[in-house]
Design a protein around this motif. Sequence first.
Motif, mmCIF file in Angstrom:
data_model
loop_
_atom_site.group_PDB
_atom_site.id
_atom_site.type_symbol
_atom_site.label_atom_id
_atom_site.label_comp_id
_atom_site.label_asym_id
_atom_site.label_seq_id
_atom_site.Cartn_x
_atom_site.Cartn_y
_atom_site.Cartn_z
ATOM 1 N N ALA A 149 -0.932 -13.307 -23.537
ATOM 2 C CA ALA A 149 -0.855 -13.320 -25.049
ATOM 3 C C ALA A 149 0.468 -13.543 -25.584
ATOM 4 O O ALA A 149 0.635 -14.064 -26.588
ATOM 5 N N ARG A 150 1.454 -12.831 -24.593
ATOM 6 C CA ARG A 150 2.817 -13.029 -25.039
ATOM 7 C C ARG A 150 3.237 -14.714 -24.872
ATOM 8 O O ARG A 150 4.032 -14.896 -25.743
ATOM 9 N N SER A 151 2.981 -15.181 -24.185
ATOM 10 C CA SER A 151 3.014 -16.827 -24.240
ATOM 11 C C SER A 151 2.278 -17.566 -25.277
ATOM 12 O O SER A 151 2.713 -18.577 -25.722
ATOM 13 N N LEU A 152 1.265 -17.101 -25.701
ATOM 14 C CA LEU A 152 0.470 -17.829 -26.557
ATOM 15 C C LEU A 152 0.718 -17.491 -28.099
ATOM 16 O O LEU A 152 0.783 -18.417 -28.918
ATOM 17 N N VAL A 153 1.404 -16.427 -28.199
ATOM 18 C CA VAL A 153 1.643 -16.006 -29.739
ATOM 19 C C VAL A 153 2.740 -17.016 -30.353
ATOM 20 O O VAL A 153 2.750 -17.068 -31.424
ATOM 21 N N ILE A 154 3.407 -17.484 -29.541
ATOM 22 C CA ILE A 154 4.622 -18.637 -30.137
ATOM 23 C C ILE A 154 4.007 -19.807 -30.603
ATOM 24 O O ILE A 154 4.950 -20.523 -30.783
ATOM 25 N N ASP A 155 2.573 -19.927 -30.208
ATOM 26 C CA ASP A 155 2.114 -21.471 -30.576
ATOM 27 C C ASP A 155 2.541 -22.360 -29.536
ATOM 28 O O ASP A 155 3.298 -23.175 -30.268
ATOM 29 N N PRO A 156 2.772 -22.476 -28.560
ATOM 30 C CA PRO A 156 3.496 -23.175 -27.552
ATOM 31 C C PRO A 156 2.711 -24.631 -27.522
ATOM 32 O O PRO A 156 1.761 -24.980 -27.781
ATOM 33 N N GLU A 157 3.602 -25.489 -27.384
ATOM 34 C CA GLU A 157 3.197 -27.028 -27.262
ATOM 35 C C GLU A 157 2.362 -26.989 -25.742
ATOM 36 O O GLU A 157 1.486 -27.892 -25.547
ATOM 37 N N LEU A 158 2.800 -26.393 -24.862
ATOM 38 C CA LEU A 158 2.332 -26.204 -23.559
ATOM 39 C C LEU A 158 2.303 -25.176 -22.896
ATOM 40 O O LEU A 158 3.383 -24.204 -22.968
ATOM 41 N N LEU A 159 1.104 -24.613 -22.315
ATOM 42 C CA LEU A 159 1.296 -23.361 -21.571
ATOM 43 C C LEU A 159 1.442 -23.633 -20.160
ATOM 44 O O LEU A 159 0.351 -24.236 -19.433
ATOM 45 N N LEU A 160 2.530 -22.897 -19.232
ATOM 46 C CA LEU A 160 2.367 -23.048 -17.648
ATOM 47 C C LEU A 160 2.194 -21.608 -17.252
ATOM 48 O O LEU A 160 2.210 -20.623 -17.627
ATOM 49 N N PHE A 161 1.092 -21.780 -16.060
ATOM 50 C CA PHE A 161 0.928 -20.704 -15.233
ATOM 51 C C PHE A 161 1.414 -21.048 -13.710
ATOM 52 O O PHE A 161 1.012 -21.836 -13.244
ATOM 53 N N ASP A 162 1.986 -20.023 -13.285
ATOM 54 C CA ASP A 162 2.585 -19.964 -11.847
ATOM 55 C C ASP A 162 1.985 -19.088 -10.916
ATOM 56 O O ASP A 162 2.181 -17.955 -10.876
#
Length: 355
Positions: A149-162
């Motif tokens: 949720a923290r990563s998505l709330v900024i409306d990212p161009e790209l989401l990365l998972f490590d």
Amino acid sequence: MSDFHVGVSGLVKVYPGATAPAVDNVTFSLPRGEMLALLGPSGCGKTTILRMIAGLVDPTAGEIVLNGRSIAAIPVHKRNIGMVFQAYALFPHMSIAENIAFGLEMRGVDRSERDQRVRRALDLVKLSGLGERRVSQLSGGQQQRAAIARSLVIDPELLLFDEPLSNLDAKLRDEMRDEIRDIQARTGVTAIFVTHDQEEALSMADRLVVMSNGKVEQIGTPGDIFDRPATGFVARFIGSGNFFPARVSDKPGLLEVQGLGRLKASQPLPASGLAEILIRPHRLTLATAAADNHFTGTVEHIVYRGQVQSMTVRCGEQRLQADLFTHAGQLPQIGDRVSLAVAAEDITLIGKADL
């Protein structure tokens, strides 16, 4: 790569003092809204690629393109990329809502809009009503959802998972695997994730980049990678398999395998010479002597796996594994002679045999 949302071209990373590149001339691209997995063993360079895309590591050479523009010179905080770390990286002194709002606050979003976006993000990851809790009050799966949720709330161009699931137990991993895929599909965000877990990659990704020693071995859909491995490394790394050296017969379409006899393959074969073939254990079936592509052997070992019974069968000098569904009637026992068959389309040619 202008037709793609994200792509890397000729990407290289050489760390000081290293004898070989950590990432060696890697190129791939990804359409908008798809999920890509970087898959390979530890040390193959997949996390280094992810960190270069995020801006946490500088490339030695190559280009990184996001939404039609090169981002190599853009600082990490201006790339508008969300990243979910292996250890979640949530602030323990903040509530879950405060953690999720942190990125918005850093971007100067006003309080009213922050609150609305945080509520939407909590709803999206099924944490509604838990925003005031501390990190320590959430389960591992809930903490993972909060990090997403923290990563998505900024409306990212790209989401990365490590390695997003490596800290979870097996049952929770399965649940979160489906959750992450569902969230990505519902939001339509383009995503890249790093994993060494082939089941995770095959079940979550639209396409895979399989890596070894800093290089790309194969790029393709899960079906391509599993059913049509391009190299011996991919064939052995993805799934289990029976590998045999085979000689191309003088009769068209036939392979001669010691212990198994002549097998018909639907895949185009070289005119002559040696080859290596792959037969997946679950593609083998019990057969009668009249079946095509059949061979006979003795059951030497059995492992019961619930839905599947795995058998080791000796056929002449060859040993092979056959996985049979346990609901398939009376199953063979150790010492039994069995006839097995494989369809021509389930024999995969993976290159010249190493003899």
